[in-house]
Design a protein around this motif. Sequence first.
Motif, PDB file in Angstrom:
ATOM      1  N   SER B  22       0.606  -1.591  -0.013  1.00 22.67           N
ATOM      2  CA  SER B  22      -0.107  -0.079   0.327  1.00 22.67           C
ATOM      3  C   SER B  22       0.822   1.053   0.490  1.00 22.67           C
ATOM      4  CB  SER B  22      -0.728  -0.110   1.383  1.00 22.67           C
ATOM      5  OG  SER B  22      -0.225   0.193   2.362  1.00 22.67           O
ATOM      6  N   GLN B  23       2.142   1.100  -0.495  1.00 17.62           N
ATOM      7  CA  GLN B  23       2.786   2.115  -0.699  1.00 17.62           C
ATOM      8  C   GLN B  23       2.000   3.292  -1.472  1.00 17.62           C
ATOM      9  OE1 GLN B  23       5.186   3.056   1.703  1.00 17.62           O
ATOM     10  NE2 GLN B  23       4.060   1.581   2.220  1.00 17.62           N
ATOM     11  N   SER B  24       3.310   4.597  -1.405  1.00 17.75           N
ATOM     12  CA  SER B  24       2.349   5.857  -2.983  1.00 17.75           C
ATOM     13  C   SER B  24       2.683   5.182  -4.615  1.00 17.75           C
ATOM     14  CB  SER B  24       3.264   6.778  -2.792  1.00 17.75           C
ATOM     15  OG  SER B  24       4.972   6.977  -1.626  1.00 17.75           O
ATOM     16  N   GLY B  25       2.726   5.525  -4.903  1.00 17.56           N
ATOM     17  CA  GLY B  25       3.100   5.396  -6.421  1.00 17.56           C
ATOM     18  C   GLY B  25       3.931   5.816  -6.930  1.00 17.56           C
ATOM     19  N   GLN B  26       4.381   5.254  -7.901  1.00 21.97           N
ATOM     20  CA  GLN B  26       5.723   6.327  -8.430  1.00 21.97           C
ATOM     21  C   GLN B  26       5.817   6.429 -10.207  1.00 21.97           C
ATOM     22  OE1 GLN B  26       7.997   3.849 -11.050  1.00 21.97           O
ATOM     23  NE2 GLN B  26       9.636   4.877 -10.790  1.00 21.97           N
ATOM     24  N   SER B  27       6.075   7.827 -10.401  1.00 26.47           N
ATOM     25  CA  SER B  27       6.158   7.813 -11.461  1.00 26.47           C
ATOM     26  C   SER B  27       6.845   8.572 -12.588  1.00 26.47           C
ATOM     27  CB  SER B  27       5.620   9.806 -10.959  1.00 26.47           C
ATOM     28  OG  SER B  27       4.401   9.468 -10.329  1.00 26.47           O
ATOM     29  N   GLN B  28       6.126   8.626 -13.741  1.00 28.08           N
ATOM     30  CA  GLN B  28       7.368   8.977 -14.827  1.00 28.08           C
ATOM     31  C   GLN B  28       6.095   9.665 -16.356  1.00 28.08           C
ATOM     32  OE1 GLN B  28       9.733   5.848 -18.051  1.00 28.08           O
ATOM     33  NE2 GLN B  28      10.600   6.564 -15.779  1.00 28.08           N
ATOM     34  N   GLY B  29       6.938  10.253 -16.602  1.00 26.83           N
ATOM     35  CA  GLY B  29       6.098  11.231 -17.828  1.00 26.83           C
ATOM     36  C   GLY B  29       7.125  11.433 -18.793  1.00 26.83           C
ATOM     37  N   HIS B  30       6.155  11.881 -19.522  1.00 27.88           N
ATOM     38  CA  HIS B  30       7.461  12.357 -21.198  1.00 27.88           C
ATOM     39  C   HIS B  30       6.400  13.957 -21.763  1.00 27.88           C
ATOM     40  CE1 HIS B  30       3.764  11.313 -23.264  1.00 27.88           C
ATOM     41  NE2 HIS B  30       3.274  10.449 -22.742  1.00 27.88           N
ATOM     42  N   GLY B  31       7.395  14.359 -22.155  1.00 30.74           N
ATOM     43  CA  GLY B  31       7.114  15.876 -23.012  1.00 30.74           C
ATOM     44  C   GLY B  31       5.831  15.450 -24.255  1.00 30.74           C
ATOM     45  N   LEU B  32       5.577  16.936 -24.298  1.00 31.87           N
ATOM     46  CA  LEU B  32       4.391  17.088 -26.063  1.00 31.87           C
ATOM     47  C   LEU B  32       4.041  17.826 -26.202  1.00 31.87           C
ATOM     48  CD1 LEU B  32       1.145  14.320 -25.210  1.00 31.87           C
ATOM     49  CD2 LEU B  32       1.061  16.477 -26.803  1.00 31.87           C
ATOM     50  N   THR B  33       4.145  18.118 -27.251  1.00 33.88           N
ATOM     51  CA  THR B  33       4.020  19.464 -28.003  1.00 33.88           C
ATOM     52  C   THR B  33       2.700  19.650 -28.981  1.00 33.88           C
ATOM     53  OG1 THR B  33       6.786  20.109 -27.454  1.00 33.88           O
ATOM     54  CG2 THR B  33       5.629  21.481 -29.747  1.00 33.88           C
ATOM     55  N   ILE B  34       2.404  20.442 -29.374  1.00 29.64           N
ATOM     56  CA  ILE B  34       1.552  20.755 -30.724  1.00 29.64           C
ATOM     57  C   ILE B  34       1.650  22.014 -31.000  1.00 29.64           C
ATOM     58  CG2 ILE B  34      -0.455  20.803 -31.211  1.00 29.64           C
ATOM     59  CD1 ILE B  34      -0.910  19.959 -27.576  1.00 29.64           C
ATOM     60  N   SER B  35       1.854  21.709 -32.578  1.00 31.54           N
ATOM     61  CA  SER B  35       2.019  23.192 -32.740  1.00 31.54           C
ATOM     62  C   SER B  35       0.770  23.976 -33.412  1.00 31.54           C
ATOM     63  CB  SER B  35       4.186  23.038 -33.875  1.00 31.54           C
ATOM     64  OG  SER B  35       5.111  22.692 -32.933  1.00 31.54           O
ATOM     65  N   ILE B  36       0.323  25.251 -34.080  1.00 34.70           N
ATOM     66  CA  ILE B  36      -0.080  25.748 -34.589  1.00 34.70           C
ATOM     67  C   ILE B  36       0.171  26.238 -34.973  1.00 34.70           C
ATOM     68  CG2 ILE B  36      -2.632  27.101 -34.327  1.00 34.70           C
ATOM     69  CD1 ILE B  36      -2.920  24.411 -32.919  1.00 34.70           C
ATOM     70  N   PRO B  37      -0.148  26.142 -36.435  1.00 36.97           N
ATOM     71  CA  PRO B  37       0.672  27.089 -37.525  1.00 36.97           C
ATOM     72  C   PRO B  37       0.133  28.672 -37.548  1.00 36.97           C
ATOM     73  CG  PRO B  37      -0.960  25.891 -38.538  1.00 36.97           C
ATOM     74  CD  PRO B  37      -0.754  25.338 -37.296  1.00 36.97           C
ATOM     75  N   GLU B  38       1.174  29.412 -37.878  1.00 40.50           N
ATOM     76  CA  GLU B  38       0.124  31.165 -38.555  1.00 40.50           C
ATOM     77  C   GLU B  38       0.001  30.689 -39.914  1.00 40.50           C
ATOM     78  OE1 GLU B  38       2.077  34.646 -37.974  1.00 40.50           O
ATOM     79  OE2 GLU B  38       3.925  34.208 -37.300  1.00 40.50           O
ATOM     80  N   VAL B  39      -1.945  31.303 -40.073  1.00 36.28           N
ATOM     81  CA  VAL B  39      -2.231  31.218 -41.239  1.00 36.28           C
ATOM     82  C   VAL B  39      -3.066  32.569 -42.054  1.00 36.28           C
ATOM     83  CG1 VAL B  39      -4.630  29.953 -41.863  1.00 36.28           C
ATOM     84  CG2 VAL B  39      -3.124  28.893 -40.100  1.00 36.28           C
ATOM     85  N   VAL B  40      -2.901  32.870 -43.133  1.00 37.38           N
ATOM     86  CA  VAL B  40      -2.593  33.510 -43.796  1.00 37.38           C
ATOM     87  C   VAL B  40      -3.492  33.092 -44.864  1.00 37.38           C
ATOM     88  CG1 VAL B  40      -2.324  36.074 -44.689  1.00 37.38           C
ATOM     89  CG2 VAL B  40      -0.534  35.107 -43.149  1.00 37.38           C
ATOM     90  N   MET B  41      -5.044  33.219 -45.214  1.00 36.40           N
ATOM     91  CA  MET B  41      -5.410  33.200 -45.736  1.00 36.40           C
ATOM     92  C   MET B  41      -6.701  34.034 -46.915  1.00 36.40           C
ATOM     93  SD  MET B  41      -5.813  28.273 -45.811  1.00 36.40           S
ATOM     94  CE  MET B  41      -6.766  29.050 -47.147  1.00 36.40           C
ATOM     95  N   LEU B  42      -7.003  33.821 -47.928  1.00 36.83           N
ATOM     96  CA  LEU B  42      -7.676  34.912 -48.452  1.00 36.83           C
ATOM     97  C   LEU B  42      -8.459  34.920 -49.402  1.00 36.83           C
ATOM     98  CD1 LEU B  42      -7.703  38.911 -48.124  1.00 36.83           C
ATOM     99  CD2 LEU B  42      -8.108  38.273 -50.643  1.00 36.83           C
ATOM    100  N   GLY B  43      -9.858  34.859 -49.767  1.00 33.34           N
ATOM    101  CA  GLY B  43      -9.953  34.139 -51.276  1.00 33.34           C
ATOM    102  C   GLY B  43     -11.414  35.935 -51.633  1.00 33.34           C
ATOM    103  N   LEU B  44     -11.914  35.401 -52.605  1.00 36.22           N
ATOM    104  CA  LEU B  44     -12.499  36.199 -53.302  1.00 36.22           C
ATOM    105  C   LEU B  44     -14.347  35.394 -53.498  1.00 36.22           C
ATOM    106  CD1 LEU B  44     -11.187  38.845 -55.090  1.00 36.22           C
ATOM    107  CD2 LEU B  44     -12.394  39.785 -52.766  1.00 36.22           C
ATOM    108  N   GLU B  45     -15.046  35.341 -53.226  1.00 31.89           N
ATOM    109  CA  GLU B  45     -16.298  34.904 -53.826  1.00 31.89           C
ATOM    110  C   GLU B  45     -17.345  35.591 -54.391  1.00 31.89           C
ATOM    111  OE1 GLU B  45     -15.289  31.482 -53.336  1.00 31.89           O
ATOM    112  OE2 GLU B  45     -14.029  31.393 -52.278  1.00 31.89           O
TER     113      GLU B  45
END
Lengths: 168, 191
Positions: B22-45
Motif C-alpha cells: 500500500s505504498q505511494s505511487g511511482q511516476s514517469q512522464g514525457h513531453g508533448l508538443t502541439i504546434s499551431i501554425p500561422e495561417v494567412v489565407m484570403l479568397g474572393l467569392e
Amino acid sequence: MSAKKNMILISLIIGFTFTSIAQPIEISVSGTPTFEPSLIRISEAGNDFTNNTIESSTQSFISISAINFWDRLSKQFGYRVTAYKTDINMHPSLILEIKRGSNRHGHFNKSRIYHGRNWQPVTNTPVYFFSGSAPTYNIPVSYRIRNISVLIPADDFETTVIFTVYEN
Amino acid sequence: MRRRLSIGLTIIFIVFTLRVQSQSGQSQGHGLTISIPEVVMLGLEATSSKSIVLNPESPNTAGLALDFANSHNSDLWINYSSITDGGAGHLRSVTVAVTGPIPKGVDLKVSASHDAGKGKGAVGVPLGQVILSAEAQNIITGIGSCYTGAGVNNGHRLTYSLELKDPDSYAALDYGGSTGLTVIYTLTDSK
C-alpha cells in the motif's frame, strides 16, 4: 525460536521496511507522441481547420514491473495507473485525451489490463487511467488533441504527461 | 518469553509485508508538443464570375451627361482565415490595390461591409470607401485569429462603384472602349 532466527526475522523486517519505502512497482514510459503538422490544414480561405481533432501519429509505451522481489517472483501483484499533465505552455481551449491500446507483452499470460480503452481527457489533476495485474510491458498509449481552431494563436504548445502507478 | 518474542516478530514481519502493498505511487512522464501554425489565407467569392463590369449609361437625350447611378456592383465577397501569434498588437489588415490604367475623369471606389457573422474570432473592421489606386490601401483592419466562413454571404461584401471624379472632370472623359483592371487584395501584417 533461537536468537539467530530472531535476528533473521528482524533483518527481514528491516529489509521489507526499506523495500516498502522504495515503492514496490515501477513504471517506465518510452516514446514521445508526435502530431503531424500536415493534419493541421485549412481547405479554403474563410474556413476553420478541416480537422478540429487530430490524433498522434506515434504512440508512447508504458511498462509496469515490480521492484519487490516477491512480487516480481509471483507476478501476481495488482496495480492502477493514473495520468495527469503539467503545462509548460498550453492553451486552455486545447483538450488532450489519451487511450491505451490492447497490445502488450506480459509474463506467462498472467498479465491483465482493465479499462482505459476509451478516449479520456488528461487534466492537471491525476485521474484513473487503467489497472492491471502482473508485470506488463509496452502498453501502447495514443494521444489526441481536440478543439484545434484558428481561434487559437499560432504557437508551440507544450505539456508534460505524467503517469503514476500505484499498487492495488 | 522467547516464543512470545518470535510470535511478535513474525506478526510484525507479516504486517510490514502487507504494508508493502500500500505504498505511494511511482511516476514517469514525457513531453508533448502541439504546434499551431500561422495561417494567412484570403479568397474572393462570387455567385458567378469574379470579373465584374462597370459601365455608365449613355444619355438618351442629347445634352445630358453619362449616368453613373447604376455603375456599381456588389457580387463579390471577401473571405479569410487568419491565425496570428496572439501577441499584443499583432493584427492583420486587408489591403487593396489596382493594376492597370483607371480611365481619366473617374474614380473607381470599393467598400467592404461588416463581417456577415458566419465565422468566429477577431474578424476585421471595414474602413469605409476607398478610392482605388496603384498604391495598396487598407480596406479592412484589426484582423486577429479568426475565420469568416467560406463562400458568398460569408465574410465581407465588396461594393464597387464607378463615379465621376468631380463635375469639372467631365472634360477628361475619353472614349476608349473597355479598360481591363485587376484589383488585388492582400491579407498582410498591420504596419
